[in-house]
Motif scaffolding. Structure first.
Motif, short mmCIF file in Angstrom:
data_model
loop_
_atom_site.label_atom_id
_atom_site.label_comp_id
_atom_site.label_asym_id
_atom_site.label_seq_id
_atom_site.Cartn_x
_atom_site.Cartn_y
_atom_site.Cartn_z
N THR A 10 -51.72 -21.34 24.07
CA THR A 10 -52.83 -22.31 24.08
C THR A 10 -52.76 -23.30 22.92
OG1 THR A 10 -54.50 -21.02 22.88
CG2 THR A 10 -54.36 -20.67 25.26
N LYS A 11 -51.61 -23.44 22.28
CA LYS A 11 -51.46 -24.46 21.24
C LYS A 11 -51.29 -25.82 21.89
CE LYS A 11 -49.58 -21.82 17.45
NZ LYS A 11 -48.55 -21.75 16.42
N ILE A 12 -51.85 -26.84 21.25
CA ILE A 12 -51.72 -28.20 21.74
C ILE A 12 -50.29 -28.67 21.51
CG2 ILE A 12 -52.42 -30.59 21.37
CD1 ILE A 12 -55.22 -29.56 20.77
N VAL A 13 -49.70 -29.26 22.55
CA VAL A 13 -48.33 -29.74 22.49
C VAL A 13 -48.36 -31.20 22.04
CG1 VAL A 13 -46.27 -30.22 23.85
CG2 VAL A 13 -47.64 -28.20 24.34
N GLU A 14 -47.56 -31.51 21.04
CA GLU A 14 -47.47 -32.88 20.56
C GLU A 14 -46.25 -33.55 21.18
OE1 GLU A 14 -47.42 -32.51 16.32
OE2 GLU A 14 -49.61 -32.53 16.24
N ASN A 15 -46.44 -34.74 21.67
CA ASN A 15 -45.37 -35.52 22.28
C ASN A 15 -44.84 -36.49 21.24
OD1 ASN A 15 -43.63 -36.67 24.08
ND2 ASN A 15 -45.19 -37.75 25.23
N VAL A 16 -43.57 -36.37 20.88
CA VAL A 16 -42.96 -37.22 19.85
C VAL A 16 -42.13 -38.29 20.53
CG1 VAL A 16 -41.43 -37.28 17.87
CG2 VAL A 16 -42.86 -35.28 18.25
N THR A 97 -54.96 -24.50 13.91
CA THR A 97 -55.24 -24.79 12.51
C THR A 97 -53.93 -25.08 11.78
OG1 THR A 97 -57.15 -23.30 12.56
CG2 THR A 97 -56.27 -23.88 10.39
N PRO A 98 -53.84 -26.23 11.12
CA PRO A 98 -52.62 -26.54 10.37
C PRO A 98 -52.39 -25.50 9.26
CG PRO A 98 -54.00 -28.49 10.56
CD PRO A 98 -54.80 -27.33 11.06
N TYR A 99 -51.13 -25.26 8.97
CA TYR A 99 -50.78 -24.25 7.97
C TYR A 99 -51.45 -24.53 6.63
CZ TYR A 99 -47.94 -21.22 5.03
OH TYR A 99 -47.53 -20.27 4.15
N SER A 100 -51.51 -25.78 6.24
CA SER A 100 -52.08 -26.12 4.93
C SER A 100 -53.60 -25.93 4.89
CB SER A 100 -51.75 -27.56 4.56
OG SER A 100 -52.30 -28.44 5.52
N CYS A 101 -54.24 -25.78 6.04
CA CYS A 101 -55.70 -25.58 6.10
C CYS A 101 -56.07 -24.12 6.34
CB CYS A 101 -56.30 -26.44 7.18
SG CYS A 101 -56.10 -28.20 6.89
N PRO A 103 -56.53 -20.27 5.19
CA PRO A 103 -56.67 -19.48 3.96
C PRO A 103 -55.58 -18.42 3.79
CG PRO A 103 -58.71 -19.47 5.23
CD PRO A 103 -57.68 -20.15 6.05
N SER A 104 -54.77 -18.21 4.82
CA SER A 104 -53.69 -17.24 4.69
C SER A 104 -52.42 -17.86 4.11
CB SER A 104 -53.36 -16.65 6.07
OG SER A 104 -52.87 -17.66 6.92
N SER A 105 -52.48 -19.16 3.77
CA SER A 105 -51.30 -19.82 3.24
C SER A 105 -51.46 -20.13 1.74
CB SER A 105 -51.04 -21.13 3.99
OG SER A 105 -52.01 -22.09 3.66
N GLU A 106 -50.35 -20.15 1.08
CA GLU A 106 -50.36 -20.49 -0.34
C GLU A 106 -50.71 -21.97 -0.54
OE1 GLU A 106 -47.45 -20.23 -4.24
OE2 GLU A 106 -46.95 -19.09 -2.44
N ALA A 107 -50.32 -22.80 0.40
CA ALA A 107 -50.62 -24.24 0.29
C ALA A 107 -52.13 -24.49 0.26
CB ALA A 107 -50.00 -24.99 1.47
#
Length: 111
Positions: A10-16, A97-101, A103-107
């Motif tokens: 169910t992740k949104i697919v980005e079209n590049v 949720t982006p990795y940088s947002c 709370p489980s990430s160091e970023a």
């Protein structure tokens, strides 16, 4: 607005697109979303040498209106803060949720 999402995760697919470089994750009309998914399918078939394949984006991706997607389709995942070493306080977040947002990430904690 409409989104294309993976039916499995169910992740949104980005079209590049490269000319001009643009990343698209939402579409104004259902027709635009269907056309984008069809272009993804044709690209998949050309890259893998398959014509009329019964696999690929047309079969693996769904299209939904953004509000409906957020309310009924989008899955959540449980993560833990990197400071919660005993895993006592679970945090529920969207799979998008982006990795940088997260709370489980160091970023997240280094900003």
């Amino acid at each position: 607005m409409y989104v294309i999402y993976s039916k499995d995760t169910t992740k949104i697919v980005e079209n590049v697109r490269y000319r001009p470089y643009r990343v698209t994750s939402s579409y104004k009309t259902m027709s635009a979303a269907i056309a984008a998914r069809t272009r993804m399918q044709k690209k998949y078939e050309n890259e893998n040498g398959l014509r009329g394949a019964s696999t690929g984006p047309v079969f693996d991706y769904g299209i939904a209106e953004d509000a409906y997607y957020r309310k009924n389709i989008e899955k959540t995942e449980i993560v833990y803060s990197i400071f919660d070493t005993e895993k006592k306080n679970p945090i529920r977040q969207s799979v998008n949720t982006p990795y940088s947002c997260s709370p489980s990430s160091e970023a997240y904690w280094s900003m």
